[in-house]
Design a protein around this motif. Sequence first.
Motif, PDB file in Angstrom:
ATOM      1  N   TRP A 191      51.550  32.291  33.991  1.00 32.18           N
ATOM      2  CA  TRP A 191      52.664  31.680  33.268  1.00 32.18           C
ATOM      3  C   TRP A 191      52.173  30.963  32.009  1.00 32.18           C
ATOM      4  O   TRP A 191      52.746  31.110  30.936  1.00 32.18           O
ATOM      5  N   VAL A 192      51.111  30.178  32.133  1.00 32.36           N
ATOM      6  CA  VAL A 192      50.578  29.446  30.986  1.00 32.36           C
ATOM      7  C   VAL A 192      50.065  30.413  29.930  1.00 32.36           C
ATOM      8  O   VAL A 192      50.285  30.216  28.734  1.00 32.36           O
ATOM      9  N   THR A 193      49.400  31.480  30.353  1.00 34.73           N
ATOM     10  CA  THR A 193      48.908  32.468  29.404  1.00 34.73           C
ATOM     11  C   THR A 193      50.058  33.122  28.648  1.00 34.73           C
ATOM     12  O   THR A 193      50.003  33.277  27.419  1.00 34.73           O
ATOM     13  N   LEU A 194      51.102  33.484  29.353  1.00 29.21           N
ATOM     14  CA  LEU A 194      52.258  34.101  28.714  1.00 29.21           C
ATOM     15  C   LEU A 194      52.959  33.124  27.771  1.00 29.21           C
ATOM     16  O   LEU A 194      53.339  33.487  26.651  1.00 29.21           O
ATOM     17  N   ALA A 195      53.104  31.868  28.195  1.00 28.99           N
ATOM     18  CA  ALA A 195      53.748  30.865  27.343  1.00 28.99           C
ATOM     19  C   ALA A 195      52.918  30.593  26.091  1.00 28.99           C
ATOM     20  O   ALA A 195      53.460  30.467  24.991  1.00 28.99           O
ATOM     21  N   SER A 248      56.009  21.143  21.288  1.00 32.12           N
ATOM     22  CA  SER A 248      56.513  22.394  20.720  1.00 32.12           C
ATOM     23  C   SER A 248      56.377  23.536  21.725  1.00 32.12           C
ATOM     24  O   SER A 248      57.285  24.353  21.866  1.00 32.12           O
ATOM     25  N   GLY A 249      55.265  23.593  22.415  1.00 27.72           N
ATOM     26  CA  GLY A 249      55.072  24.638  23.426  1.00 27.72           C
ATOM     27  C   GLY A 249      56.052  24.511  24.570  1.00 27.72           C
ATOM     28  O   GLY A 249      56.530  25.502  25.115  1.00 27.72           O
ATOM     29  N   LYS A 250      56.375  23.274  24.946  1.00 24.85           N
ATOM     30  CA  LYS A 250      57.350  23.075  26.017  1.00 24.85           C
ATOM     31  C   LYS A 250      58.735  23.515  25.573  1.00 24.85           C
ATOM     32  O   LYS A 250      59.468  24.147  26.331  1.00 24.85           O
ATOM     33  N   GLY A 251      59.109  23.199  24.356  1.00 19.01           N
ATOM     34  CA  GLY A 251      60.453  23.523  23.888  1.00 19.01           C
ATOM     35  C   GLY A 251      60.638  24.974  23.505  1.00 19.01           C
ATOM     36  O   GLY A 251      61.654  25.592  23.821  1.00 19.01           O
ATOM     37  N   LEU A 252      59.664  25.543  22.814  1.00 18.12           N
ATOM     38  CA  LEU A 252      59.822  26.897  22.293  1.00 18.12           C
ATOM     39  C   LEU A 252      59.373  27.986  23.265  1.00 18.12           C
ATOM     40  O   LEU A 252      59.965  29.064  23.301  1.00 18.12           O
ATOM     41  N   ALA A 253      58.347  27.728  24.024  1.00 16.88           N
ATOM     42  CA  ALA A 253      57.769  28.782  24.850  1.00 16.88           C
ATOM     43  C   ALA A 253      57.930  28.533  26.342  1.00 16.88           C
ATOM     44  O   ALA A 253      57.344  29.239  27.151  1.00 16.88           O
ATOM     45  N   ALA A 254      58.716  27.550  26.725  1.00 15.81           N
ATOM     46  CA  ALA A 254      59.007  27.249  28.134  1.00 15.81           C
ATOM     47  C   ALA A 254      57.741  26.969  28.931  1.00 15.81           C
ATOM     48  O   ALA A 254      57.599  27.393  30.071  1.00 15.81           O
ATOM     49  N   LEU A 255      56.830  26.244  28.324  1.00 18.60           N
ATOM     50  CA  LEU A 255      55.575  25.922  28.991  1.00 18.60           C
ATOM     51  C   LEU A 255      55.788  25.046  30.220  1.00 18.60           C
ATOM     52  O   LEU A 255      55.010  25.096  31.162  1.00 18.60           O
ATOM     53  N   ASP A 256      56.856  24.280  30.238  1.00 21.29           N
ATOM     54  CA  ASP A 256      57.080  23.331  31.329  1.00 21.29           C
ATOM     55  C   ASP A 256      58.053  23.837  32.399  1.00 21.29           C
ATOM     56  O   ASP A 256      58.465  23.075  33.257  1.00 21.29           O
ATOM     57  N   GLU A 257      58.411  25.103  32.383  1.00 19.48           N
ATOM     58  CA  GLU A 257      59.418  25.609  33.315  1.00 19.48           C
ATOM     59  C   GLU A 257      58.832  26.434  34.456  1.00 19.48           C
ATOM     60  O   GLU A 257      59.430  27.402  34.897  1.00 19.48           O
ATOM     61  N   HIS A 258      57.695  26.058  34.940  1.00 21.63           N
ATOM     62  CA  HIS A 258      57.072  26.785  36.042  1.00 21.63           C
ATOM     63  C   HIS A 258      56.750  25.820  37.167  1.00 21.63           C
ATOM     64  O   HIS A 258      56.257  24.732  36.932  1.00 21.63           O
ATOM     65  N   GLN A 259      57.044  26.228  38.379  1.00 28.17           N
ATOM     66  CA  GLN A 259      56.676  25.429  39.545  1.00 28.17           C
ATOM     67  C   GLN A 259      55.348  25.951  40.069  1.00 28.17           C
ATOM     68  O   GLN A 259      55.235  27.114  40.462  1.00 28.17           O
ATOM     69  N   VAL A 260      54.362  25.082  40.062  1.00 30.25           N
ATOM     70  CA  VAL A 260      53.026  25.502  40.471  1.00 30.25           C
ATOM     71  C   VAL A 260      52.969  25.607  41.988  1.00 30.25           C
ATOM     72  O   VAL A 260      53.184  24.645  42.699  1.00 30.25           O
ATOM     73  N   ARG A 261      52.727  26.814  42.442  1.00 28.84           N
ATOM     74  CA  ARG A 261      52.524  27.037  43.877  1.00 28.84           C
ATOM     75  C   ARG A 261      51.140  27.621  44.135  1.00 28.84           C
ATOM     76  O   ARG A 261      50.504  27.298  45.117  1.00 28.84           O
ATOM     77  N   ARG A 262      50.698  28.458  43.248  1.00 29.79           N
ATOM     78  CA  ARG A 262      49.371  29.070  43.343  1.00 29.79           C
ATOM     79  C   ARG A 262      48.744  29.061  41.954  1.00 29.79           C
ATOM     80  O   ARG A 262      49.427  29.127  40.939  1.00 29.79           O
ATOM     81  N   TYR A 263      47.426  29.030  41.944  1.00 30.44           N
ATOM     82  CA  TYR A 263      46.720  29.002  40.669  1.00 30.44           C
ATOM     83  C   TYR A 263      46.971  30.283  39.871  1.00 30.44           C
ATOM     84  O   TYR A 263      47.137  30.231  38.653  1.00 30.44           O
ATOM     85  N   THR A 264      47.001  31.414  40.546  1.00 30.81           N
ATOM     86  CA  THR A 264      47.175  32.692  39.852  1.00 30.81           C
ATOM     87  C   THR A 264      48.503  32.746  39.112  1.00 30.81           C
ATOM     88  O   THR A 264      48.547  33.132  37.939  1.00 30.81           O
TER      89      THR A 264
END
Length: 93
Positions: free
Chosen positions: A28-32, A7-23
């Motif tokens: 992104w995860v906090t916002l999602a 549900s988080g992936k579909g509704l809040a775009a939890l899976d649409e970030h490319q991890v380059r830096r931890y910050t």
Amino acid sequence: MEEFFQSGKGLAALDEHQVRRYTSWSRWVTLAMLAHAFLAVVRVDEHTRPAPDALIPLTCNEIQRLFITLVVRPVHDTAHRLGWSNWRRCHQA
């Protein structure tokens, strides 16, 4: 747990970030997760009130759709969008 993650992936775009830096990832995860929590709280609040006749209660998907069309990208007037949502919910019942 898997359902909440899907549900988080579909509704809040939890899976649409490319991890380059931890910050950037943590922001992104906090916002999602905040967006998903917002949808869940609004859904619970909606389900505590009785739904109008011939309408199902608002779902997380419908809340997301209304939020995007009314707040983020208002294309038509508010009455048009709310009428469309009522029509969808009436025909899903």
